[in-house]
Write an enzyme that holds these catalytic residues in place. Sequence first.
Site, PDB file in Angstrom:
ATOM      1  N   ASP A 260       0.950  -1.175   0.104  1.00  0.00           N
ATOM      2  CA  ASP A 260      -0.055  -0.164  -0.049  1.00  0.00           C
ATOM      3  C   ASP A 260       0.903   1.299  -0.122  1.00  0.00           C
ATOM      4  O   ASP A 260       1.743   1.452   0.685  1.00  0.00           O
ATOM      5  CB  ASP A 260      -1.163   0.107   1.126  1.00  0.00           C
ATOM      6  CG  ASP A 260      -1.626   1.311   1.312  1.00  0.00           C
ATOM      7  OD1 ASP A 260      -2.662   1.490   0.466  1.00  0.00           O
ATOM      8  OD2 ASP A 260      -1.520   1.887   2.292  1.00  0.00           O
ATOM      9  N   ALA A 261       0.609   2.393  -0.759  1.00  0.00           N
ATOM     10  CA  ALA A 261       1.036   3.446  -0.882  1.00  0.00           C
ATOM     11  C   ALA A 261       2.477   3.691  -0.530  1.00  0.00           C
ATOM     12  O   ALA A 261       2.733   4.178   0.515  1.00  0.00           O
ATOM     13  CB  ALA A 261       0.259   4.416   0.160  1.00  0.00           C
ATOM     14  N   GLU A 297       1.733  -0.052  -5.015  1.00  0.00           N
ATOM     15  CA  GLU A 297       0.873   1.166  -5.218  1.00  0.00           C
ATOM     16  C   GLU A 297       1.565   2.296  -4.760  1.00  0.00           C
ATOM     17  O   GLU A 297       2.341   2.463  -3.801  1.00  0.00           O
ATOM     18  CB  GLU A 297      -0.252   0.956  -4.109  1.00  0.00           C
ATOM     19  CG  GLU A 297      -1.213   2.372  -4.530  1.00  0.00           C
ATOM     20  CD  GLU A 297      -2.191   2.760  -3.488  1.00  0.00           C
ATOM     21  OE1 GLU A 297      -3.309   3.407  -3.613  1.00  0.00           O
ATOM     22  OE2 GLU A 297      -1.934   2.165  -2.315  1.00  0.00           O
ATOM     23  N   ASP A 323      -2.937   6.200 -13.760  1.00  0.00           N
ATOM     24  CA  ASP A 323      -3.240   6.904 -14.656  1.00  0.00           C
ATOM     25  C   ASP A 323      -4.052   6.262 -15.758  1.00  0.00           C
ATOM     26  O   ASP A 323      -5.020   6.954 -16.266  1.00  0.00           O
ATOM     27  CB  ASP A 323      -1.788   7.299 -15.547  1.00  0.00           C
ATOM     28  CG  ASP A 323      -0.912   8.286 -15.155  1.00  0.00           C
ATOM     29  OD1 ASP A 323      -1.426   9.146 -14.066  1.00  0.00           O
ATOM     30  OD2 ASP A 323      -0.226   8.777 -15.731  1.00  0.00           O
ATOM     31  N   HIS A 390     -10.967  -0.525  -4.970  1.00  0.00           N
ATOM     32  CA  HIS A 390     -11.675   0.137  -3.720  1.00  0.00           C
ATOM     33  C   HIS A 390     -11.415   1.615  -3.581  1.00  0.00           C
ATOM     34  O   HIS A 390     -12.302   2.407  -3.072  1.00  0.00           O
ATOM     35  CB  HIS A 390     -11.156  -0.632  -2.832  1.00  0.00           C
ATOM     36  CG  HIS A 390      -9.662  -0.303  -2.176  1.00  0.00           C
ATOM     37  ND1 HIS A 390      -8.637  -0.950  -2.636  1.00  0.00           N
ATOM     38  CD2 HIS A 390      -9.391   0.645  -1.368  1.00  0.00           C
ATOM     39  CE1 HIS A 390      -7.496  -0.217  -2.136  1.00  0.00           C
ATOM     40  NE2 HIS A 390      -8.020   0.574  -1.319  1.00  0.00           N
ATOM     41  N   ASP A 391     -10.275   2.213  -3.991  1.00  0.00           N
ATOM     42  CA  ASP A 391      -9.826   3.600  -3.849  1.00  0.00           C
ATOM     43  C   ASP A 391     -10.750   4.457  -4.622  1.00  0.00           C
ATOM     44  O   ASP A 391     -11.342   5.361  -4.134  1.00  0.00           O
ATOM     45  CB  ASP A 391      -8.405   3.871  -3.982  1.00  0.00           C
ATOM     46  CG  ASP A 391      -7.466   3.547  -2.752  1.00  0.00           C
ATOM     47  OD1 ASP A 391      -8.132   3.988  -1.883  1.00  0.00           O
ATOM     48  OD2 ASP A 391      -6.287   3.154  -3.034  1.00  0.00           O
ATOM     49  N   GLY A 394     -14.399   3.984  -3.568  1.00  0.00           N
ATOM     50  CA  GLY A 394     -14.778   4.347  -2.106  1.00  0.00           C
ATOM     51  C   GLY A 394     -14.501   5.876  -1.881  1.00  0.00           C
ATOM     52  O   GLY A 394     -14.917   6.321  -0.805  1.00  0.00           O
TER      53      GLY A 394
END
Length: 612
Positions: A260-261, A297, A323, A390-391, A394
């Site tokens: 994640d991130a 990500e 993108d 989900h991002d 959500g």
Amino acid sequence: MTETVGARLLGSGRGLFSVWAPFARSVELRLVQPFEKLIPMAPSEGGLFRATADNVAPGTRYFYRLDGKIDRPDPASRHQPEGVRGPSEVVDEAFAWTDPYWCGLPLQDLVFYELHVGTFTPEGTLDAAAGRLERLRELGVTAVELMPVAQFPGKRNWGYDGVFAWAVQDSYGGPAALKRFVDRCHHLGLAVVLDVVHNHLGPEGCVLGDFGPYFHARARTPWGPGLNFDGPDSDRVRAFFMDSALRWVSEFRVDALRLDAVNEIADLSPVHFLDELGAAVHGFGRSVNRLVYLVAEDNRNDPRLVRPRELGGRDLDSQWSDDFHHALHALLTGERNGRFQDFGAVEPLAKAWREGFCFTGQYSRYRRRRQGAPADLLPARRFVVCAQNHDQVGNRADGARFGELLSFEAQKLAAGAVLLSPFLPLLFMGEEHGETAPFHFFAEHSDPALMAAVRDGRRSFLAAQGWEAALPDPFAAETFERSRPDWGLAGSGRHRELLALYQELLRLRRQHPALRKPGAEPVRAVALEEQRTLFALRRSDEGAAFAVFHFGDMRATVPVPAPPGNWRRVLDSADARWGGGGARTPEDLGSAGQAPLELAPKSFVLYEASPA
């Protein structure tokens, strides 16, 4: 290697407990179930404390008592059966795997299906989710991607508020349930991808700061303090999260970790945490003859993440391309707020088809700076693309999916643009049948001040993205309940037709000579802006095919730059078979370098080279 922390069964009713607690002068092991006992722990150099206890078995529950005053769960807890504030539980790591010779799947064969365990089924458990796996195999996906399962507060959470990086969420069924889920996936030939968070921990129930310097004042993230990966005593912190990651792929036999991130991981060390993690995970995979992957990500469009180490990269296996999503979403919805303001023309999607990213060093109006770096030499398997996740669903004020936002024809067009691309595709649960239920942001906290802060943070975040609508309360149970897919839709009307189209596109992706293997020649993608159309040509050693995606709202005759030769139609989304009004594209097409195609609104067509 540092000594592994946590509770470990030694046999003969004995257990070893180890914890790194340099902030404490003394630590005691407090056993609370099935009996009460307080055992002093022996300190050693570097802040490590150990104790061996008798009459320890799976199910034994315990706390650590710090400086004789406060009881805390084990930072390396394997199970929190009473939630984040309850005692930790000793678990038996043994499991009778039914497919011990599973070796994984080739990276280029992965088709991801992202799901949230808590909303995927009415039960909200891993065992219940395992009951739906055969349907996913029939759909044609090959990798089930779980949103984070590390223990979080309450029962309603996306998972990114996890506070015990080694424990499986109790409401999902705990560690044994995750092993059963992975075992069932492998039995069906499905890989398992687990979303893990190495940039922050959740705001409620986190005990790490009571034990040691797990956090760094310099490392701030949008969600709270960042982790100490490069400050004083950071070796132990790095080892803690490194061992957690290795445990998912070793003990639980997970096939890939979605990181994640990673842009929020602060680490100025000469050997970055991601470099060390990649070497460790890939090294483990080689040692047991399994294909194990790391998928990042990252919102910076940084190709170094997936470049080989010898070329100065981090040697991760793939990364998400926001993108691609943004370019496709803006074309289909017409939205230009927030992150979509840089998109809307066909060329950004064409460039994403060619290079994986749209921004490779150009100025971004949204970011008000240059974004990205050239990535055109990277193979397609280095990118994961999607129409929904989900991002992106959500993090809308309405939580709306394409099933609500788009027409039926546009939903089919979105499916074609993703699944016919050369990249690794990702589907979000329910997308395949045009799910209409929203997927909201939701959480469960007990502190009213924290809840107010989260509500304010969500309002500010969404306002910055141009969303001014009223937000559903993330802490209301009905917000969570509304986010469950309605699986009954898949068997009716246009939902059934959309599902059939997804199945056919995934079949073509597996079996068609031009689509199943990446060719040495890069994808040719051409934007025909006047006609709101994208032309994309794919070649492999076994064949050639081109797809034409028409984003216009009116039927149009488009001169497409099809290579010279004869071409045969494989699929037209406007065909009655797929619920369309009827295809007008010819079954056989001859081209001298350009050929006219009559395209229905919001449709796509796929042609293959005819045998000579």
